[in-house]
Design a protein around this motif. Structure first.
Motif, mmCIF file in Angstrom:
data_model
loop_
_atom_site.group_PDB
_atom_site.id
_atom_site.type_symbol
_atom_site.label_atom_id
_atom_site.label_comp_id
_atom_site.label_asym_id
_atom_site.label_seq_id
_atom_site.Cartn_x
_atom_site.Cartn_y
_atom_site.Cartn_z
ATOM 1 N N GLU A 107 -15.780 -13.134 2.198
ATOM 2 C CA GLU A 107 -15.257 -12.110 3.090
ATOM 3 C C GLU A 107 -14.089 -11.322 2.502
ATOM 4 O OE1 GLU A 107 -12.879 -15.861 4.068
ATOM 5 O OE2 GLU A 107 -14.923 -15.330 3.445
ATOM 6 N N GLN A 108 -13.636 -11.688 1.317
ATOM 7 C CA GLN A 108 -12.505 -10.998 0.711
ATOM 8 C C GLN A 108 -12.968 -9.746 -0.031
ATOM 9 O OE1 GLN A 108 -10.769 -14.408 -1.461
ATOM 10 N NE2 GLN A 108 -8.985 -14.194 -0.142
ATOM 11 N N VAL A 109 -12.185 -8.683 0.096
ATOM 12 C CA VAL A 109 -12.572 -7.387 -0.444
ATOM 13 C C VAL A 109 -11.549 -6.902 -1.462
ATOM 14 C CG1 VAL A 109 -13.790 -6.749 1.666
ATOM 15 C CG2 VAL A 109 -11.379 -6.113 1.400
ATOM 16 N N ILE A 110 -11.977 -5.953 -2.283
ATOM 17 C CA ILE A 110 -11.096 -5.260 -3.224
ATOM 18 C C ILE A 110 -10.835 -3.866 -2.661
ATOM 19 C CG2 ILE A 110 -10.914 -4.294 -5.551
ATOM 20 C CD1 ILE A 110 -12.744 -6.534 -6.519
ATOM 21 N N THR A 111 -9.578 -3.484 -2.547
ATOM 22 C CA THR A 111 -9.246 -2.153 -2.057
ATOM 23 C C THR A 111 -8.585 -1.353 -3.180
ATOM 24 O OG1 THR A 111 -7.010 -2.700 -1.260
ATOM 25 C CG2 THR A 111 -8.874 -3.102 0.242
ATOM 26 N N PRO A 112 -8.694 -0.027 -3.138
ATOM 27 C CA PRO A 112 -8.089 0.790 -4.197
ATOM 28 C C PRO A 112 -6.586 0.581 -4.340
ATOM 29 C CG PRO A 112 -9.658 2.091 -2.939
ATOM 30 C CD PRO A 112 -9.503 0.794 -2.210
ATOM 31 N N ASP A 113 -5.866 0.509 -3.218
ATOM 32 C CA ASP A 113 -4.415 0.350 -3.310
ATOM 33 C C ASP A 113 -4.044 -1.025 -3.854
ATOM 34 O OD1 ASP A 113 -3.997 2.902 -2.405
ATOM 35 O OD2 ASP A 113 -3.488 2.325 -0.352
ATOM 36 N N ALA A 114 -4.786 -2.050 -3.453
ATOM 37 C CA ALA A 114 -4.514 -3.388 -3.975
ATOM 38 C C ALA A 114 -4.755 -3.436 -5.483
ATOM 39 C CB ALA A 114 -5.388 -4.424 -3.265
ATOM 40 N N MET A 115 -5.832 -2.804 -5.952
ATOM 41 C CA MET A 115 -6.114 -2.803 -7.387
ATOM 42 C C MET A 115 -5.101 -1.959 -8.145
ATOM 43 S SD MET A 115 -8.355 -4.900 -8.288
ATOM 44 C CE MET A 115 -8.038 -4.347 -9.963
ATOM 45 N N THR A 116 -4.646 -0.877 -7.537
ATOM 46 C CA THR A 116 -3.611 -0.067 -8.174
ATOM 47 C C THR A 116 -2.363 -0.891 -8.409
ATOM 48 O OG1 THR A 116 -4.434 1.993 -7.205
ATOM 49 C CG2 THR A 116 -2.130 1.965 -7.900
ATOM 50 N N PRO A 171 2.349 7.695 0.210
ATOM 51 C CA PRO A 171 2.330 7.850 1.670
ATOM 52 C C PRO A 171 0.912 7.728 2.206
ATOM 53 C CG PRO A 171 3.673 9.563 0.642
ATOM 54 C CD PRO A 171 2.940 8.868 -0.472
ATOM 55 N N ARG A 172 0.796 7.190 3.413
ATOM 56 C CA ARG A 172 -0.518 6.970 4.011
ATOM 57 C C ARG A 172 -0.488 7.335 5.490
ATOM 58 N NH1 ARG A 172 -1.798 7.042 -0.415
ATOM 59 N NH2 ARG A 172 -2.681 5.422 -1.759
ATOM 60 N N ARG A 173 -1.582 7.926 5.955
ATOM 61 C CA ARG A 173 -1.757 8.114 7.388
ATOM 62 C C ARG A 173 -2.060 6.763 8.034
ATOM 63 N NH1 ARG A 173 -5.067 12.278 5.396
ATOM 64 N NH2 ARG A 173 -6.922 11.187 6.143
ATOM 65 N N TYR A 174 -1.907 6.725 9.353
ATOM 66 C CA TYR A 174 -2.168 5.471 10.074
ATOM 67 C C TYR A 174 -3.586 4.980 9.784
ATOM 68 C CZ TYR A 174 -2.603 2.159 13.939
ATOM 69 O OH TYR A 174 -2.821 1.016 14.691
ATOM 70 N N GLY A 175 -4.558 5.886 9.858
ATOM 71 C CA GLY A 175 -5.947 5.503 9.627
ATOM 72 C C GLY A 175 -6.187 5.006 8.216
ATOM 73 N N GLU A 176 -5.481 5.577 7.245
ATOM 74 C CA GLU A 176 -5.632 5.138 5.855
ATOM 75 C C GLU A 176 -5.072 3.729 5.679
ATOM 76 O OE1 GLU A 176 -5.431 9.377 3.430
ATOM 77 O OE2 GLU A 176 -3.562 8.427 4.086
ATOM 78 N N LEU A 177 -3.959 3.442 6.348
ATOM 79 C CA LEU A 177 -3.418 2.086 6.289
ATOM 80 C C LEU A 177 -4.390 1.095 6.921
ATOM 81 C CD1 LEU A 177 0.328 2.751 7.174
ATOM 82 C CD2 LEU A 177 -0.535 1.841 5.012
ATOM 83 N N ASP A 200 0.820 -1.209 0.000
ATOM 84 C CA ASP A 200 0.000 0.000 0.000
ATOM 85 C C ASP A 200 0.857 1.262 0.000
ATOM 86 O OD1 ASP A 200 -2.108 -1.716 -0.010
ATOM 87 O OD2 ASP A 200 -2.954 -1.089 1.918
ATOM 88 N N LEU A 201 2.004 1.218 0.666
ATOM 89 C CA LEU A 201 2.876 2.398 0.691
ATOM 90 C C LEU A 201 3.604 2.589 -0.640
ATOM 91 C CD1 LEU A 201 4.384 2.316 4.293
ATOM 92 C CD2 LEU A 201 2.541 3.753 3.406
#
Length: 213
Positions: free
Chosen positions: A107-116, A35-41, A30-31
């Motif tokens: 239960e598996q999800v798609i996240t923006p950073d993972a797709m990026t 850069p990501r804030r703690y909450g974003e991570l 993800d990084l």
């Protein structure tokens, strides 16, 4: 001190001691997007316990892989130059893991950073270099990404914007990227929904982003 000591002396062992703990490489993944804030991570890794996230961040910081930095009056985590050297490793792991992917569990999800990172893994710059510059607005599950391809250059950002082709797809986009499903069949079967633009541009997308399963 590494969180885990395998008692062996070689580069692979040392690498695993630094980033082999659970969740560590996903934090790095993800990084690599930015850069990501703690909450974003935490939001991007919805199943990670908060104490484990805090521990991994401290371990990766102690190893010189990431650092805390001020950004717009908040503290973010970002990779160091040493940490960014992991990018080809992460992309290679993504290519290797793609071969073993089936359909997702409930239960598996798609996240923006993972797709990026998935798109960066599948990107074929040598193919894209011979194609016209194209912008795609991709709605991949809950991830909304603007994908700009200009020659051998790829830029993926969150959100919407002007695009030559806007399309929506779920996890089955994997079947298009793998070549299992041709673009016209993907549209005909509803795997991909063209929302704006010419449907034939999906052929260009499938040529530009391809990973063999």
């Amino acid at each position: 001190m590494a969180a885990r000591d395998y008692g062996q002396y070689d580069g692979i062992t040392r690498a695993l001691e630094l980033v082999g703990e659970r969740w560590a490489l996903l934090i790095v993944r993800d990084l690599l997007v930015g850069p990501r804030r703690y909450g974003e991570l935490a939001e991007g890794l919805p199943r990670i316990p908060s104490n484990i996230l805090a521990t991994r961040l401290k371990e990766l910081q102690a190893a010189g892989i990431l650092r805390r930095a001020p950004h717009s009056r908040v503290i973010v985590y970002e990779l160091t130059p040493y940490g960014r050297e992991l990018e080809p490793v992460v992309l290679a792991l993504g290519t290797w893991g793609f071969k073993a992917m089936g359909d997702p569990r409930d239960e598996q999800v798609i996240t923006p950073d993972a797709m990026t990172m998935a798109l960066r893994t599948a990107f074929r710059p040598l193919v894209a270099a011979d194609l016209p510059a194209t912008a795609y607005a991709a709605r991949l599950g809950p991830a909304q990404l603007l994908v700009r391809v200009d020659g051998a250059n790829l830029d993926v950002t969150r959100g919407d914007g002007p695009a030559d082709l806007t399309f929506a797809a779920g996890h089955a986009i994997r079947r298009l990227i793998s070549g299992e499903l041709a673009p016209d069949r993907a549209i005909a079967t509803g795997v991909v929904q063209v929302l704006h633009g010419r449907g034939d541009l999906l052929d260009r997308f499938a040529s530009t982003f391809h990973l063999a399963a």
